[in-house]
Scaffold this active site. Sequence first.
Site, PDB file in Angstrom:
ATOM      1  N   ARG A  53      59.774  72.028  28.891  1.00 22.16           N
ATOM      2  CA  ARG A  53      60.922  73.507  29.436  1.00 22.16           C
ATOM      3  C   ARG A  53      61.223  74.181  29.256  1.00 22.16           C
ATOM      4  NH1 ARG A  53      64.222  67.908  30.674  1.00 22.16           N
ATOM      5  NH2 ARG A  53      64.459  67.828  29.390  1.00 22.16           N
ATOM      6  N   LYS A 162      58.597  55.310  20.697  1.00 24.33           N
ATOM      7  CA  LYS A 162      59.656  54.484  21.265  1.00 24.33           C
ATOM      8  C   LYS A 162      60.679  55.179  20.770  1.00 24.33           C
ATOM      9  CE  LYS A 162      62.599  53.797  17.558  1.00 24.33           C
ATOM     10  NZ  LYS A 162      63.115  55.115  17.068  1.00 24.33           N
ATOM     11  N   HIS A 192      55.975  54.577  13.839  1.00 25.07           N
ATOM     12  CA  HIS A 192      55.037  55.554  12.758  1.00 25.07           C
ATOM     13  C   HIS A 192      55.745  54.778  11.451  1.00 25.07           C
ATOM     14  CE1 HIS A 192      59.799  56.781  11.914  1.00 25.07           C
ATOM     15  NE2 HIS A 192      58.984  56.726  10.707  1.00 25.07           N
ATOM     16  N   LYS A 196      52.390  53.969   7.876  1.00 25.76           N
ATOM     17  CA  LYS A 196      53.113  54.803   6.469  1.00 25.76           C
ATOM     18  C   LYS A 196      51.661  53.296   5.467  1.00 25.76           C
ATOM     19  CE  LYS A 196      57.631  55.219   6.843  1.00 25.76           C
ATOM     20  NZ  LYS A 196      57.773  56.017   6.894  1.00 25.76           N
ATOM     21  N   GLU A 230      68.859  54.488   4.886  1.00 23.03           N
ATOM     22  CA  GLU A 230      68.396  55.978   5.202  1.00 23.03           C
ATOM     23  C   GLU A 230      70.315  56.282   4.370  1.00 23.03           C
ATOM     24  OE1 GLU A 230      66.636  57.405   8.444  1.00 23.03           O
ATOM     25  OE2 GLU A 230      67.456  55.390   9.200  1.00 23.03           O
ATOM     26  N   ASP A 249      67.878  51.009  17.181  1.00 17.14           N
ATOM     27  CA  ASP A 249      66.935  52.174  17.058  1.00 17.14           C
ATOM     28  C   ASP A 249      65.596  51.758  15.652  1.00 17.14           C
ATOM     29  OD1 ASP A 249      66.580  55.598  17.062  1.00 17.14           O
ATOM     30  OD2 ASP A 249      67.379  54.970  15.242  1.00 17.14           O
ATOM     31  N   HIS A 254      60.510  49.277  13.885  1.00 19.01           N
ATOM     32  CA  HIS A 254      59.949  49.355  12.833  1.00 19.01           C
ATOM     33  C   HIS A 254      60.337  48.104  11.877  1.00 19.01           C
ATOM     34  CE1 HIS A 254      59.818  53.142  13.613  1.00 19.01           C
ATOM     35  NE2 HIS A 254      61.119  53.698  13.780  1.00 19.01           N
ATOM     36  N   LYS A 354      72.272  53.732   8.069  1.00 18.96           N
ATOM     37  CA  LYS A 354      72.247  54.956   8.311  1.00 18.96           C
ATOM     38  C   LYS A 354      73.682  55.705   6.880  1.00 18.96           C
ATOM     39  CE  LYS A 354      70.136  56.848  11.651  1.00 18.96           C
ATOM     40  NZ  LYS A 354      68.622  57.421  11.406  1.00 18.96           N
TER      41      LYS A 354
HETATM   42  C1  BG6 Z   1      63.037  56.620  13.643  1.00 13.10           C
HETATM   43  C2  BG6 Z   1      64.668  56.477  13.531  1.00 13.10           C
HETATM   44  O1  BG6 Z   1      62.355  55.759  14.267  1.00 13.10           O
HETATM   45  O2  BG6 Z   1      62.969  56.135  12.271  1.00 13.10           O
HETATM   46  C3  BG6 Z   1      65.535  56.922  12.887  1.00 13.10           C
HETATM   47  O3  BG6 Z   1      64.333  57.229  15.195  1.00 13.10           O
HETATM   48  C4  BG6 Z   1      65.458  56.802  11.185  1.00 13.10           C
HETATM   49  O4  BG6 Z   1      66.840  56.886  13.283  1.00 13.10           O
HETATM   50  C5  BG6 Z   1      63.486  56.597  11.209  1.00 13.10           C
HETATM   51  O5  BG6 Z   1      65.863  57.344  10.460  1.00 13.10           O
HETATM   52  C6  BG6 Z   1      63.716  56.666   9.920  1.00 13.10           C
HETATM   53  O6  BG6 Z   1      62.088  56.673   9.442  1.00 13.10           O
HETATM   54  P1  BG6 Z   1      61.530  56.804   8.109  1.00 13.10           P
HETATM   55  O7  BG6 Z   1      60.183  56.803   8.312  1.00 13.10           O
HETATM   56  O8  BG6 Z   1      62.371  57.898   7.616  1.00 13.10           O
HETATM   57  O9  BG6 Z   1      62.366  55.955   7.205  1.00 13.10           O
END
Ligand code: BG6
Length: 517
Positions: A53, A162, A192, A196, A230, A249, A254, A354
């Site tokens: 945008r 996602k 993602h 890894k 995290e 999330d 994941h 988190k």
């Molecule tokens: C993302 C989440 O998909 O994965 C984030 O939306 C999270 O909130 C992240 O921080 C964690 O990814 P990684 O690769 O840092 O473990």
Amino acid sequence: MFESSAEKIPDSCLIVIYGASGDLTKRMLIPSLYKLYIENNLKNNFSILGFSRKEMDDNEFRKKMFESVMEYNEDKSLQMDHLEEFCKNLYYVRAGYDDIESYKNLKSHIEEIDKKKNLSGNILLYMAVPPDNLPDIIEKTGKIGLNKPLNEGSWTRIILEKPFGHDLESAIKLNKLTEKYFSEKQIYRIDHYLGKESVQNILVTRFSNMIFEPLWNRNYIDRVEITSAESIGIENRGGYYESSGALRDVVQNHLMQIVAYISMEPPSTFDSNSIRDESMKVFQSLRFLKAEEVESNVIRGQYTASHVNGKTIAGYREEANVSPVSRTETFVAMKFFIDNWRWGGVPFYIRTGKRMPTRVTEIVIHFKPTPHYLFKRKTDIAESYNMLVIRIQPDEGILIKFAMKVPGTDFKLQNVNMDFHYSDLLNVKLPSAYEKLLLDCIQGDSTLFLRADAVEACWKFVQPILDAWKKYPEIKIYGYPAGTWGPECSDDLIVEKELQWRYPCKNKSNDGLYCEL
Ligand code: BG6
């Protein structure tokens, strides 16, 4: 899929990034594409067209992306001339996501660049857009014909980021809409975590060694524990996170993918369908929680203000775009079972949060004790079982803990470590997850991408929890001070047999794997 990418010649293609002025593009996509470029994986047969945008021209986009690579590329030995050359392949066109004219304009830019750069018509559409806009964008992209290959023999693929929906119902709707315009073969749903290196290595560890698989079942494994912690908070994503929370999330995607890789049956061949079929069978065997079981099997938490390493950290409710009375969870710990022959009765414990003390993702396989104790165990009983730790990040590697005799005149036992660290491999750098997945998509390998049925199956598993939280607001959400391991009662999930979660420690010589604490 595990062949060296350099052995394959990637198709030339035009990568169209929807949401090109966003965070994902600058932090992940462009730096990863740049790395693919300098490692000769894109050759010169590519261009990148940003679509978002913000008002910008090609030069401004190039300048911004140049700066992003400078900021986010991990390899600081950047060669400026290479980066400048890379940026010459970048173009930009402004989007009005709800305006069909914008898509017509995008289409003519695509055709023009394809012709000018002789890219053979291959188009990769990368959707890095806010989830609320996605359905409309897919609809308009399809209506304008951007879903169809530009010419005979070329391909068009779409990568979806996602979240794939907000709950089961919206995920089904999104899948239906995407499938209205794109065939499943064209759709690449990215998680993602599957990109890894250390996650892919789970399959190699399990299926290319004889020593693990015979023990990999209910007869020898006491429990499986997965932690994804995290230290960061929600990082200016209050708006998104408020409507998401840790369950949506991280757990729904994941962690569920990791569960599948840890618990799937060996696939008969190593191809995209066999692997994804086996993952799917795991998802189909997950035991759903009943509403009345949610409170005792799923602990949710939210971080509160605290002091961490001399810094004052705001609580979740004080973050921008977060309600001061928010009940969104920033922590989840849960216990569940996989009802199949291999895993019957083995509890799986997973947790994510988190603002925990460190960033660590690891899988811990706790083995059962020996059937008979010959030697008196001096250590805490939980500590004395064999343990296999698969460290996803940081200090990626694998560790086995086992008992040995402490040298001396009597038979005292102590646990010791046998470990492998990726950092010990010489001249090997781990590719970033996005590098791997972008290249796989360009090469048409969908093994590490999610199929529609898997996405829906994972939503089916978390949906009863979301429903119970909504229906019974009296189910507690516990505060935990930022910088701690979450609500103390998450230990209660695991209390049987004097057990506790594994708390990684900083000291590599004690723990075998390093962690920043
Ligand atoms: C993302 C989440 O998909 O994965 C984030 O939306 C999270 O909130 C992240 O921080 C964690 O990814 P990684 O690769 O840092 O473990």
